[in-house]
Design a protein around this motif. Structure first.
Motif, short mmCIF file in Angstrom:
data_model
loop_
_atom_site.label_atom_id
_atom_site.label_comp_id
_atom_site.label_asym_id
_atom_site.label_seq_id
_atom_site.Cartn_x
_atom_site.Cartn_y
_atom_site.Cartn_z
N CYS A 160 0.84 -1.20 0.00
CA CYS A 160 0.00 0.00 0.00
C CYS A 160 0.88 1.25 0.00
CB CYS A 160 -0.92 0.00 1.23
SG CYS A 160 -1.83 1.53 1.43
N CYS A 163 0.10 3.18 3.78
CA CYS A 163 0.51 2.63 5.08
C CYS A 163 1.71 1.71 4.98
CB CYS A 163 -0.65 1.90 5.74
SG CYS A 163 -1.14 0.38 4.89
N CYS A 181 -4.36 0.01 0.06
CA CYS A 181 -5.12 -1.05 0.72
C CYS A 181 -6.53 -0.55 0.97
CB CYS A 181 -4.43 -1.47 2.01
SG CYS A 181 -4.61 -0.30 3.36
N CYS A 184 -6.97 2.09 3.76
CA CYS A 184 -6.48 3.44 3.47
C CYS A 184 -7.36 4.11 2.42
CB CYS A 184 -5.03 3.40 2.97
SG CYS A 184 -3.85 3.08 4.29
#
Ligand SMILES: [Zn+2]
Ligand SMILES: [Zn+2]
Length: 208
Positions: A160, A163, A181, A184
């Protein structure tokens, strides 16, 4: 296939106690397998079956035990709908049987064993004896198990962009040229919030 009694012994050991939910779960799963003509779900037929459960209560453990379907094998799918229902899908045909436990069964248990207390024991006893039609409603359904939901599916592992956490099975979205992801991409989905003092985003290993 083992008998209800044999399976209940195993279900009790695995779940930690014998309860009405174990009886319902064992019987629901046996009925589903019988309808699909699957005789050896944990052996030769193990690649044929995917099970969707619609509740996270006692019966779910018993359904997993009888069918051999498990979260970790991607063969047990959880839909958090709070319903005592499950759908057993034969992957070889895409045909499934959805089975719902009837609300009336509590009342039938009371009529069958009016003197047994507490209710949980009354139901545990009665659910062993009531017929499938007294306990359940069944419906044939078609289930399109998406390729990304199937056991054995492999997809590129994505990191991701926000994050820095790795994501399997294609569970990411592209947003403004970045792969994010799901949590997020839509923080409203998160079941957690960082504690005060913890950084909101981007793990320390995320210089990617
Ligand atoms: Zn239980
Ligand atoms: Zn992320």
């Amino acid at each position: 296939m083992e008998s209800v009694d044999e399976l209940l012994v195993k279900a009790e050991a695995a779940h930690g106690h014998l309860c009405a939910g174990q009886v319902l779960g064992v019987r629901m799963a046996l009925l589903g397998l019988e309808r699909l003509g699957i005789e050896d779900p944990r052996g030769v037929d193990r690649k044929r079956l995917v099970t969707y459960v619609e509740i996270d209560r006692c019966a779910t453990d018993a359904i997993g035990l009888v069918t051999g379907c498990r979260l970790g094998k991607r063969t047990l799918k959880f839909r958090d709908w709070g319903k005592m229902a499950a759908t057993f899908v034969d992957l070889s045909s895409g045909r499934g049987i959805r089975i719902v436990a009837l609300e009336d069964s509590r009342e039938l248990a009371r009529l069958l064993y009016p003197d047994v207390e507490p209710k949980s024991r009354q139901q545990t006893m009665a659910y062993r004896e009531l017929s499938d039609t007294q306990l359940f409603r069944e419906q044939w359904v078609h289930v399109n198990v998406d390729a990304t939901e199937l056991p054995g599916t492999k997809r590129e592992r994505v990191i991701c962009a926000r994050c820095g956490e790795g994501v399997n099975f294609g569970r990411f979205v592209e947003s403004e040229g970045q792969r994010l992801c799901l949590s997020c991409a839509d923080p409203g989905l998160r079941y957690w919030a960082p504690e005060a003092g913890q950084s909101e985003e981007r793990a320390q290993n995320a210089d990617l």
